[in-house]
Design a protein around this motif. Structure first.
Motif, PDB file in Angstrom:
ATOM      1  N   PRO A  54     -29.571  -6.890 -36.826  1.00 38.31           N
ATOM      2  CA  PRO A  54     -29.817  -7.864 -37.891  1.00 38.31           C
ATOM      3  C   PRO A  54     -30.833  -7.416 -38.942  1.00 38.31           C
ATOM      4  O   PRO A  54     -30.718  -7.785 -40.116  1.00 38.31           O
ATOM      5  N   ALA A  55     -31.819  -6.612 -38.557  1.00 42.57           N
ATOM      6  CA  ALA A  55     -32.861  -6.216 -39.507  1.00 42.57           C
ATOM      7  C   ALA A  55     -32.300  -5.421 -40.687  1.00 42.57           C
ATOM      8  O   ALA A  55     -32.958  -5.306 -41.732  1.00 42.57           O
ATOM      9  N   GLY A  79     -30.992 -16.536 -28.892  1.00 43.17           N
ATOM     10  CA  GLY A  79     -30.133 -15.381 -29.195  1.00 43.17           C
ATOM     11  C   GLY A  79     -29.775 -14.679 -27.897  1.00 43.17           C
ATOM     12  O   GLY A  79     -29.652 -13.449 -27.833  1.00 43.17           O
ATOM     13  N   GLY A 101     -26.869 -12.042 -27.245  1.00 41.72           N
ATOM     14  CA  GLY A 101     -26.850 -10.846 -28.070  1.00 41.72           C
ATOM     15  C   GLY A 101     -27.406  -9.652 -27.314  1.00 41.72           C
ATOM     16  O   GLY A 101     -27.680  -9.731 -26.104  1.00 41.72           O
ATOM     17  N   VAL A 134     -30.376  -7.817 -27.577  1.00 45.36           N
ATOM     18  CA  VAL A 134     -31.747  -7.900 -27.050  1.00 45.36           C
ATOM     19  C   VAL A 134     -31.858  -9.041 -26.044  1.00 45.36           C
ATOM     20  O   VAL A 134     -32.381  -8.875 -24.933  1.00 45.36           O
ATOM     21  N   GLY A 162     -24.563 -19.499 -28.997  1.00 42.86           N
ATOM     22  CA  GLY A 162     -23.760 -20.275 -29.934  1.00 42.86           C
ATOM     23  C   GLY A 162     -22.340 -20.607 -29.540  1.00 42.86           C
ATOM     24  O   GLY A 162     -21.564 -21.029 -30.400  1.00 42.86           O
ATOM     25  N   LYS A 192     -20.097 -17.803 -24.527  1.00 42.64           N
ATOM     26  CA  LYS A 192     -21.352 -17.050 -24.354  1.00 42.64           C
ATOM     27  C   LYS A 192     -22.206 -17.674 -23.256  1.00 42.64           C
ATOM     28  O   LYS A 192     -22.813 -16.959 -22.451  1.00 42.64           O
ATOM     29  N   CYS A 227     -39.765 -11.957 -31.352  1.00 44.65           N
ATOM     30  CA  CYS A 227     -39.014 -10.702 -31.463  1.00 44.65           C
ATOM     31  C   CYS A 227     -38.244 -10.673 -32.771  1.00 44.65           C
ATOM     32  O   CYS A 227     -38.227  -9.675 -33.477  1.00 44.65           O
ATOM     33  N   GLY A 232     -36.046 -13.436 -35.980  1.00 44.11           N
ATOM     34  CA  GLY A 232     -35.879 -14.792 -36.522  1.00 44.11           C
ATOM     35  C   GLY A 232     -34.607 -14.853 -37.344  1.00 44.11           C
ATOM     36  O   GLY A 232     -34.633 -15.174 -38.531  1.00 44.11           O
ATOM     37  N   ILE A 233     -33.466 -14.574 -36.694  1.00 42.23           N
ATOM     38  CA  ILE A 233     -32.221 -14.395 -37.470  1.00 42.23           C
ATOM     39  C   ILE A 233     -31.839 -15.634 -38.262  1.00 42.23           C
ATOM     40  O   ILE A 233     -31.201 -15.509 -39.309  1.00 42.23           O
ATOM     41  N   SER A 234     -32.272 -16.825 -37.841  1.00 38.08           N
ATOM     42  CA  SER A 234     -31.878 -18.035 -38.580  1.00 38.08           C
ATOM     43  C   SER A 234     -32.505 -18.060 -39.975  1.00 38.08           C
ATOM     44  O   SER A 234     -32.086 -18.829 -40.826  1.00 38.08           O
ATOM     45  N   TYR A 244     -33.072 -15.111 -41.829  1.00 38.90           N
ATOM     46  CA  TYR A 244     -32.878 -13.859 -42.573  1.00 38.90           C
ATOM     47  C   TYR A 244     -32.100 -14.057 -43.880  1.00 38.90           C
ATOM     48  O   TYR A 244     -32.212 -13.247 -44.789  1.00 38.90           O
ATOM     49  N   PHE A 251     -44.037  -8.405 -32.620  1.00 42.74           N
ATOM     50  CA  PHE A 251     -44.146  -6.951 -32.430  1.00 42.74           C
ATOM     51  C   PHE A 251     -42.991  -6.270 -33.145  1.00 42.74           C
ATOM     52  O   PHE A 251     -41.980  -6.903 -33.447  1.00 42.74           O
ATOM     53  N   PHE A 286     -24.237 -12.032 -37.840  1.00 41.73           N
ATOM     54  CA  PHE A 286     -24.682 -13.256 -38.520  1.00 41.73           C
ATOM     55  C   PHE A 286     -23.701 -14.411 -38.349  1.00 41.73           C
ATOM     56  O   PHE A 286     -24.007 -15.542 -38.714  1.00 41.73           O
ATOM     57  N   GLY A 290     -22.146 -14.661 -35.246  1.00 37.33           N
ATOM     58  CA  GLY A 290     -22.027 -14.814 -33.791  1.00 37.33           C
ATOM     59  C   GLY A 290     -20.765 -14.160 -33.241  1.00 37.33           C
ATOM     60  O   GLY A 290     -20.323 -14.496 -32.140  1.00 37.33           O
ATOM     61  N   GLY A 330     -23.294  -9.247 -26.482  1.00 37.72           N
ATOM     62  CA  GLY A 330     -23.943  -7.975 -26.169  1.00 37.72           C
ATOM     63  C   GLY A 330     -24.120  -7.152 -27.440  1.00 37.72           C
ATOM     64  O   GLY A 330     -24.161  -7.699 -28.549  1.00 37.72           O
TER      65      GLY A 330
HETATM   66  N1  LIG Z   1     -39.172  -6.861 -33.085  1.00 43.22           N
HETATM   67  C1  LIG Z   1     -38.395  -5.792 -33.004  1.00 43.22           C
HETATM   68  O1  LIG Z   1     -38.862  -4.651 -32.937  1.00 43.22           O
HETATM   69  C2  LIG Z   1     -36.903  -5.984 -32.960  1.00 43.22           C
HETATM   70  C3  LIG Z   1     -36.047  -4.910 -32.650  1.00 43.22           C
HETATM   71  C4  LIG Z   1     -34.667  -5.157 -32.594  1.00 43.22           C
HETATM   72  C5  LIG Z   1     -34.175  -6.430 -32.869  1.00 43.22           C
HETATM   73  N2  LIG Z   1     -35.047  -7.432 -33.215  1.00 43.22           N
HETATM   74  C6  LIG Z   1     -34.571  -8.783 -33.497  1.00 43.22           C
HETATM   75  O2  LIG Z   1     -33.987  -9.282 -32.306  1.00 43.22           O
HETATM   76  C7  LIG Z   1     -32.980 -10.232 -32.651  1.00 43.22           C
HETATM   77  C8  LIG Z   1     -31.697  -9.877 -31.908  1.00 43.22           C
HETATM   78  O3  LIG Z   1     -31.210  -8.631 -32.397  1.00 43.22           O
HETATM   79  P1  LIG Z   1     -29.897  -7.990 -31.761  1.00 43.22           P
HETATM   80  O4  LIG Z   1     -29.753  -6.642 -32.337  1.00 43.22           O
HETATM   81  O5  LIG Z   1     -29.951  -8.164 -30.308  1.00 43.22           O
HETATM   82  O6  LIG Z   1     -28.756  -8.917 -32.380  1.00 43.22           O
HETATM   83  P2  LIG Z   1     -27.723  -9.774 -31.542  1.00 43.22           P
HETATM   84  O7  LIG Z   1     -28.522 -10.818 -30.815  1.00 43.22           O
HETATM   85  O8  LIG Z   1     -26.833  -8.900 -30.773  1.00 43.22           O
HETATM   86  O9  LIG Z   1     -26.865 -10.478 -32.679  1.00 43.22           O
HETATM   87  C9  LIG Z   1     -27.347 -11.528 -33.402  1.00 43.22           C
HETATM   88  C10 LIG Z   1     -26.961 -12.873 -32.731  1.00 43.22           C
HETATM   89  O10 LIG Z   1     -27.743 -13.894 -33.316  1.00 43.22           O
HETATM   90  C11 LIG Z   1     -27.059 -15.116 -33.248  1.00 43.22           C
HETATM   91  N3  LIG Z   1     -27.251 -15.839 -34.520  1.00 43.22           N
HETATM   92  C12 LIG Z   1     -26.845 -15.449 -35.754  1.00 43.22           C
HETATM   93  N4  LIG Z   1     -27.227 -16.352 -36.671  1.00 43.22           N
HETATM   94  C13 LIG Z   1     -27.889 -17.339 -35.983  1.00 43.22           C
HETATM   95  C14 LIG Z   1     -28.524 -18.564 -36.372  1.00 43.22           C
HETATM   96  N5  LIG Z   1     -28.571 -18.969 -37.652  1.00 43.22           N
HETATM   97  N6  LIG Z   1     -29.087 -19.331 -35.403  1.00 43.22           N
HETATM   98  C15 LIG Z   1     -29.052 -18.944 -34.105  1.00 43.22           C
HETATM   99  N7  LIG Z   1     -28.470 -17.798 -33.686  1.00 43.22           N
HETATM  100  C16 LIG Z   1     -27.899 -17.007 -34.624  1.00 43.22           C
HETATM  101  C17 LIG Z   1     -25.583 -14.803 -33.020  1.00 43.22           C
HETATM  102  O11 LIG Z   1     -25.197 -15.311 -31.732  1.00 43.22           O
HETATM  103  P3  LIG Z   1     -24.802 -16.853 -31.514  1.00 43.22           P
HETATM  104  O12 LIG Z   1     -23.334 -16.888 -31.299  1.00 43.22           O
HETATM  105  O13 LIG Z   1     -25.597 -17.214 -30.302  1.00 43.22           O
HETATM  106  O14 LIG Z   1     -25.205 -17.602 -32.760  1.00 43.22           O
HETATM  107  C18 LIG Z   1     -25.518 -13.270 -32.992  1.00 43.22           C
HETATM  108  O15 LIG Z   1     -24.647 -12.780 -32.024  1.00 43.22           O
HETATM  109  C19 LIG Z   1     -32.832 -10.200 -34.166  1.00 43.22           C
HETATM  110  O16 LIG Z   1     -33.562 -11.267 -34.730  1.00 43.22           O
HETATM  111  C20 LIG Z   1     -33.467  -8.866 -34.533  1.00 43.22           C
HETATM  112  O17 LIG Z   1     -33.948  -8.849 -35.854  1.00 43.22           O
HETATM  113  C21 LIG Z   1     -36.388  -7.232 -33.250  1.00 43.22           C
END
Ligand SMILES: NC(=O)c1ccc[n+]([C@@H]2O[C@H](COP(=O)([O-])OP(=O)(O)OC[C@H]3O[C@@H](n4cnc5c(N)ncnc54)[C@H](OP(=O)(O)O)[C@@H]3O)[C@@H](O)[C@H]2O)c1
Length: 341
Positions: A50-51, A157, A160, A162, A183, A187, A248, A250-252, A254, A279, A325, A327, A331
């Motif tokens: 997502p980032a 999330g 997904g 993470v 969502g 899932k 970690c 905040g995809i909602s 972005y 972090f 974005f 869903g 994984g």
């Molecule tokens: N801090 C760090 O270093 C770091 C590193 C990597 C990733 N991240 C963050 O970790 C999070 C997960 O990343 P990921 O790569 O594992 O992605 P992911 O969870 O595999 O994919 C994103 C999931 O978010 C859900 N989503 C999308 N829009 C949404 C909304 N408005 N409200 C609620 N859920 C929503 C969707 O599932 P649903 O069907 O459940 O909606 C989607 O499958 C992201 O926010 C990412 O930016 C942080």
């Protein structure tokens, strides 16, 4: 693969609202020649996260934003086909930031350095559980969430990449009640039946607050947040004493950073003597070998499972990113763009 041509997707427009296929332009370039210290990699599997959206917007926060016309950025795994770097030989399997393209020239240094994939490790696992995504779940849960025996852990999330690992890691560390928020019914069922979560909440159809109270009557000791917004607020209202809130992602928010509201329930942190901490995993990539060893141990003894969601074909690179974005993934979302040579 098109012989002799480097297929690419370039950033054509800054995304507005949901990312669109038209935010990218397809391009065919010459296969590049590696410079001093560089290797030429044939990219085979691409991982999206997502980032990348923030980078498409040109945001410079923990990394630099993309310029219009640049090759879309993304992690990938592939094979070295030419090398001017003594640390990498032709034939080595490697992972790095190769982008939305068939071929990339890349050096061994940088923020996300080129890394060898050990023999026998599937490329999909290297891009997921043994890469930044797996390390994010591991580091965020174990070192910021600090799970202990008997904890109640809430993960948003959760279905997904993470989230599904983070919940399982809490279980491995002794948490007895691990509830995931996701969502869809599919899932939620998958989290409980396949990933060992003790409960799941469908945020699209359930009353989230009522379900959290029902499944976690004493509140949550850890909230591992990937979503932000309303879900973060509800979790803050359901903390146990001395809870840890791991920010970690905040995809909602972005798609609307300007309009995103802050958590109105933040003062629970005071009443509950709780802690909220964010972090960025990049700060800990130097610990990759250590994280890999622990995660590999859990994969090998069967206590940690991972699922990759693979789209086939170069043309599906933009769609893979969009899926995050909408869903569309369960994984880790990957896109296979080239077969082994
Ligand atoms: N801090 C760090 O270093 C770091 C590193 C990597 C990733 N991240 C963050 O970790 C999070 C997960 O990343 P990921 O790569 O594992 O992605 P992911 O969870 O595999 O994919 C994103 C999931 O978010 C859900 N989503 C999308 N829009 C949404 C909304 N408005 N409200 C609620 N859920 C929503 C969707 O599932 P649903 O069907 O459940 O909606 C989607 O499958 C992201 O926010 C990412 O930016 C942080």
């Amino acid at each position: 693969m098109t012989d002799g041509v480097n297929r690419q997707f370039l950033l054509a427009a800054r995304p507005e609202g949901l990312i669109k296929v038209s935010d990218f332009t397809y391009n065919e370039a010459e296969i590049p020649t590696p410079g001093e210290g560089e290797v030429l990699v044939r990219n085979m599997v691409v991982g999206v996260e997502p980032a990348l959206r923030g980078q498409m917007e040109g945001l410079t926060n923990y990394t630099t934003g993309l310029q219009l016309g640049e090759v879309m950025r993304a992690g990938g795994a592939g094979q070295v086909i030419a090398s001017n770097n003594p640390n990498f030989q032709v034939g080595d399997m490697v992972q790095g930031m190769f982008g939305f393209q068939d071929y990339a020239c890349i050096g061994g240094e940088g923020m996300m350095p080129l890394a060898k994939i050990p023999e026998g490790t599937p490329l999909e696992a290297a891009l997921y559980v043994f890469g930044g995504t797996g390390f994010t779940a591991y580091y965020g849960m174990t070192e910021i969430g600090l799970p202990k025996a008997g904890d109640a852990v809430l993960v948003s999330g959760a279905a997904g990449a993470v989230g599904s690992l983070a919940g399982q890691i809490a279980r491995i560390k002794g948490a007895t009640n691990v509830v995931g928020i996701a969502g869809s019914e599919e899932k939620c069922k998958w989290l409980v039946e396949e990933m060992g979560f003790t409960g799941a909440i469908n945020y699209k159809t359930d009353d989230i607050d009522a379900r959290v109270k029902e499944l976690m009557p004493n509140g949550c000791d850890i909230f591992f947040d990937n979503v932000g917004g309303e879900i973060l607020d509800i979790a803050l209202d359901n903390l146990a004493m001395n809870a840890r809130v791991v920010i970690c992602g905040g995809i909602s928010r972005y798609e609307d950073r300007e309009g995103a509201a802050g958590p109105k329930n933040y003062f629970s942190l005071v009443y509950k003597r709780a802690r909220m901490e964010g972090f960025i995993i990049i700060d800990n990539m130097h610990r990759a070998a250590e994280f890999t060893e622990v995660l590999a141990g859990w994969i090998n003894d069967g206590s940690l499972k991972y699922k990759v969601d693979v789209l086939e074909g170069f043309e599906n690179l933009p769609q893979g990113l969009i899926n995050l974005f909408t869903g569309g993934n369960i994984g880790k979302q990957l896109i296979r763009i080239n077969d082994p040579a």
